[in-house]
Design an enzyme around this catalytic site. Structure first.
Site, PDB file in Angstrom:
ATOM      1  N   CYS A   1      58.483 -14.672  -0.156  1.00  0.00           N
ATOM      2  CA  CYS A   1      60.044 -14.963  -0.705  1.00  0.00           C
ATOM      3  C   CYS A   1      59.991 -15.385  -2.253  1.00  0.00           C
ATOM      4  CB  CYS A   1      60.777 -16.096   0.100  1.00  0.00           C
ATOM      5  SG  CYS A   1      60.507 -15.635   2.026  1.00  0.00           S
TER       6      CYS A   1
ATOM      7  N   ARG B   1      58.096  -9.818  -4.837  1.00  0.00           N
ATOM      8  CA  ARG B   1      57.394 -10.922  -3.822  1.00  0.00           C
ATOM      9  C   ARG B   1      57.787 -10.316  -2.391  1.00  0.00           C
ATOM     10  NH1 ARG B   1      55.561 -15.861  -6.359  1.00  0.00           N
ATOM     11  NH2 ARG B   1      56.018 -16.723  -3.993  1.00  0.00           N
TER      12      ARG B   1
ATOM     13  N   TRP C   1      61.578 -12.421   2.289  1.00  0.00           N
ATOM     14  CA  TRP C   1      60.606 -11.546   2.980  1.00  0.00           C
ATOM     15  C   TRP C   1      60.279 -12.111   4.701  1.00  0.00           C
ATOM     16  CZ3 TRP C   1      55.658 -12.076   5.005  1.00  0.00           C
ATOM     17  CH2 TRP C   1      54.968 -10.905   5.442  1.00  0.00           C
TER      18      TRP C   1
ATOM     19  N   ASN D   1      60.687 -21.338   0.433  1.00  0.00           N
ATOM     20  CA  ASN D   1      59.339 -20.434   0.581  1.00  0.00           C
ATOM     21  C   ASN D   1      58.829 -21.106   1.523  1.00  0.00           C
ATOM     22  OD1 ASN D   1      60.410 -18.766  -1.076  1.00  0.00           O
ATOM     23  ND2 ASN D   1      59.051 -18.874  -2.474  1.00  0.00           N
ATOM     24  N   GLY D   2      57.799 -20.389   2.237  1.00  0.00           N
ATOM     25  CA  GLY D   2      56.743 -21.019   3.280  1.00  0.00           C
ATOM     26  C   GLY D   2      57.288 -20.975   4.681  1.00  0.00           C
TER      27      GLY D   2
ATOM     28  N   GLU E   1      39.054   0.779   0.252  1.00  0.00           N
ATOM     29  CA  GLU E   1      40.212   0.440  -0.646  1.00  0.00           C
ATOM     30  C   GLU E   1      40.998   1.634  -0.882  1.00  0.00           C
ATOM     31  OE1 GLU E   1      41.377  -2.026  -1.822  1.00  0.00           O
ATOM     32  OE2 GLU E   1      42.651  -1.165  -3.846  1.00  0.00           O
TER      33      GLU E   1
ATOM     34  N   LYS F   1      44.950   1.798   0.072  1.00  0.00           N
ATOM     35  CA  LYS F   1      46.191   2.138  -0.838  1.00  0.00           C
ATOM     36  C   LYS F   1      47.054   3.363  -0.302  1.00  0.00           C
ATOM     37  CE  LYS F   1      45.955  -0.569  -3.242  1.00  0.00           C
ATOM     38  NZ  LYS F   1      45.376  -1.479  -3.486  1.00  0.00           N
TER      39      LYS F   1
ATOM     40  N   GLU G   1      49.013   1.835   2.724  1.00  0.00           N
ATOM     41  CA  GLU G   1      49.835   0.922   2.158  1.00  0.00           C
ATOM     42  C   GLU G   1      51.469   1.435   1.425  1.00  0.00           C
ATOM     43  OE1 GLU G   1      48.092  -1.478  -1.156  1.00  0.00           O
ATOM     44  OE2 GLU G   1      49.435  -3.198  -0.569  1.00  0.00           O
TER      45      GLU G   1
ATOM     46  N   HIS H   1      28.959   8.573  15.479  1.00  0.00           N
ATOM     47  CA  HIS H   1      29.120   7.412  16.609  1.00  0.00           C
ATOM     48  C   HIS H   1      30.490   7.253  16.923  1.00  0.00           C
ATOM     49  CE1 HIS H   1      24.790   6.584  15.740  1.00  0.00           C
ATOM     50  NE2 HIS H   1      25.071   6.546  14.456  1.00  0.00           N
TER      51      HIS H   1
ATOM     52  N   LYS I   1      54.330  -9.073  -2.296  1.00  0.00           N
ATOM     53  CA  LYS I   1      53.193  -9.182  -3.497  1.00  0.00           C
ATOM     54  C   LYS I   1      52.366 -10.540  -3.220  1.00  0.00           C
ATOM     55  CE  LYS I   1      50.925  -7.770  -7.191  1.00  0.00           C
ATOM     56  NZ  LYS I   1      49.913  -6.830  -6.823  1.00  0.00           N
TER      57      LYS I   1
END
Ligand code: M6R
Length: 611
Positions: free
Chosen positions: A2, A27, A76, A101-102, A484, A488, A491, A507, A606
């Site tokens: 947030c 964020r 968020w 926030n938190g 990575e 990407k 996401e 395998h 973010k």
């Protein structure tokens, strides 16, 4: 996660708050709201809207408001679904308003206690307990600052919060514990935010609150109290101008802008750090040399893309510096029993410097006896930077797109510098160090040349629009590069993607191969190329569609079902830096074609300041 912004000024603060929220939207972005003190204590007016800040802004255009004190929030969701009711600010008895926030861990028991005392809850959030607690103590103590202090003494968990009170209309009370909070200092006006970026349009002078700090903020006064309740002076930091960070320039998305900034930021991260023949180890700080002399092992901890940087670094540390290295995801490390080997340096990697799991891992590491801690970070005033013994800043500049791109490459550059400094204590010859240093000097140009592949990759991205699942393959250092690439793609394009070491195909994952599932392979011209080619034959034999990012000299040719994208030749050591770039471009173009929200993909944030 947030974002918080607040302002107290002689002018109308509504525009400042909305602009701040726009800047913080990267964020978290499922809802937004603000609370304004109506002049002379007439009351508090709150607006909340589901979705993006633009929805809130439109609501305010329809109901213009004039206020000199206000707080605002972009959310968020953690506790309770995204909805207007769950959006901040939360109010108690229409007289106290609060943004947070938190995460409050003991919210359930506090809620039960407050309900028993007659408080009615309207939201599903953990935050609502705080505003009612503040209200409860305000009734007893008749002073907002004291009421906030009493309320936070009841909280377990992490918070940054800002509080307004109808009966004390000229100030904002803020507190931080576990989540960042900054004060923006103006002339006859002061501001608060969870990230200084929110306030760059109004000031360049900032006070970064420390753990446990509370502050009383009005337009002409600023009083800060430390964790013991003592009035303290905190340094006012003047930040350089990086105004362009919140401007997309010629690009449609921040992510693309940031991908294209890589030649520049890689050069920035190297600037002043390389001598003619070697890395200057003073860049790690005055105490670094003697600490590095003792290092026999390395433990790296990070999350997400930063974790992938760590996995690549392990290859460098063990091959170039001959030092054993362990790499672990922070959320796992923080909760397991760890045996600390002597002379082990503990390294955290983080773009934001505020990732809750990474920070908790660092705090644990400090308790259990690592030789020293080093952070590789992109946020100068962040908690990781403040709490680590040694710091090497990446010079990526603010990264706004949720998908990390330029932060990743600059982290890699920084950790290669660390590898060389440790290596020279372990048999790395001056000649070999000089060779790698000259390759680093060419890196920025090589990144620029690699970006010339953009049009070709855009063409290829058309093949992925209907894809539902995709495999990424690599061997050696290209396996984390493949990880990575897969992160990407999933996401920002919402396509399921997984990475495998190519030798592992037989395998299990080979069963997934069919003509519908694109297989992306990372194929530089190195010692493992022939092995990789055999693995790719296994894929072709089962009708798999291959997209090979290959060194110009690696001898791949296009055929039915095989698409080859030629990547400029690069030395073995720098392969991960260069091969990451085309994979970033691929995920970007696929996401654009699929019409997703590239810079703010669904469900993500973010800066992940909650567990
Ligand atoms: O700020 P950090 O580097 O600590 O963040 C870690 C991850 O949350 C982050 O890398 C995340 O995986 C990115 N969105 C990936 O693009």
């Amino acid at each position: 996660m947030c974002g918080i912004v607040g302002a107290t000024a002689e002018r109308n603060v509504v525009k400042i708050l909305v602009e701040g929220l726009h800047r913080l939207e990267y964020r978290g972005y499922d809802s937004a709201g603000l609370a304004l003190v109506d002049g002379d204590s007439a009351g508090i007016t709150a607006y909340k809207r589901l979705g993006k800040v633009a929805n809130l802004e439109n609501a305010l255009k329809e109901n213009p408001h004039d206020s000199h004190v206000g707080i605002a929030h972009t959310r968020w969701a953690t506790h309770g679904k995204p909805s207007e009711t769950n959006a901040h600010p939360h109010l108690s008895a229409d007289s106290i308003a609060l943004v947070h926030n938190g995460i409050i861990e003991n919210h359930a028991e506090l809620r039960d206690m407050l309900v028993a005392e007659g408080y009615e809850f309207v939201s599903e959030t953990d935050t609502e307990v705080i505003v009612h607690l503040v209200h409860k103590y305000f009734q007893q103590q008749q002073e907002l600052f004291k009421a906030v202090k009493s309320a936070i003494a009841q909280l377990d968990g992490a918070f940054a919060l800002a509080v307004l009170c109808k009966d004390e209309p000229n100030h904002i009370v803020v507190a931080r514990s576990g989540s960042p909070l900054v004060i923006g200092v103006g002339i006859d006006e002061n501001f608060i935010a969870s990230d200084q970026l929110a306030l760059r349009q109004v000031t360049d002078r900032f006070i970064f609150l420390e753990e446990g700090d509370m502050a009383d903020v009005s337009c002409d006064q600023l009083n800060i109290f430390d964790v013991h309740g003592e009035l303290v002076e905190r340094e006012v930091v003047q930040l350089d101008d990086y105004a362009d960070a919140s401007d997309k320039g010629q690009f449609r998305h921040y992510m693309m802008k940031e991908i294209f900034e890589q030649p520049k930021v890689v050069a920035e991260t190297l600037r002043g750090r390389l001598g003619k023949h070697q890395v200057m180890e003073e860049i790690f700080g005055a105490d670094a040399s003697s600490l590095f002399d003792r290092v026999k092992r390395v433990q790296i901890v990070a999350c997400g893309t930063s974790y992938h940087t760590g996995v690549i670094t392990r290859y460098w540390l063990e091959s170039i510096a001959k030092v054993p290295c362990n790499v672990e995801i922070a959320s796992e490390f923080r909760y397991r029993d760890v045996v600390v080997e002597p002379d082990t340096i503990f390294i955290t990697i983080s773009q934001s410097g505020e990732t809750a799991d990474t920070l908790a891992a660092l705090r644990k590491a400090k308790d259990i006896g690592y030789t020293a801690s080093l952070t590789i970070c992109n946020a100068p005033a962040s908690s990781l930077v403040r709490e680590s013994d040694l710091v090497l800043m990446t010079q990526a500049g603010p990264e706004i797109g949720v998908a990390s791109t330029k932060a990743f490459t600059t982290q890699l550059v920084s950790l290669l510098l660390f590898t060389l400094v440790i290596g020279r204590r372990n048999g790395l010859t001056p000649a070999r160090e000089q060779e790698i240093v000259s390759q680093l000097n060419e890196l920025s140009d090589l990144c620029a040349k690699t970006l010339e592949l953009a049009d070709r990759i855009k063409e290829v991205s058309n093949h992925f629009t209907e894809t539902t699942s995709c495999l990424f393959l690599g061997r050696g250092m290209q396996y984390p590069v493949a990880m990575e690439g897969a992160l990407k793609l999933k996401e920002i394009s919402y396509i399921h993607a997984e990475a495998y070491p190519a030798g592992e195909l037989k395998h299990g994952p080979l069963a997934l191969v069919d003509s519908e599932t694109p297989i992306v392979a990372v194929a530089p011209n190195n010692d493992l190329l022939e092995k990789l080619k055999s693995n790719l034959e296994e894929v072709r034999a089962r009708g798999g569609r291959l997209y090979v990012f290959a060194d110009v000299n690696s001898g791949f040719s296009e055929s039915d079902g095989v698409t080859v994208i030629n990547v400029p030749h690069v030395s073995d050591v720098l392969e991960p830096l260069i091969y990451t770039i085309p994979l970033q471009l691929l995920s970007y173009y696929v996401a654009v074609l699929r019409g997703t929200d590239v810079d703010q993909p669904r469900n993500l944030a973010k800066s992940v300041t909650v567990e």
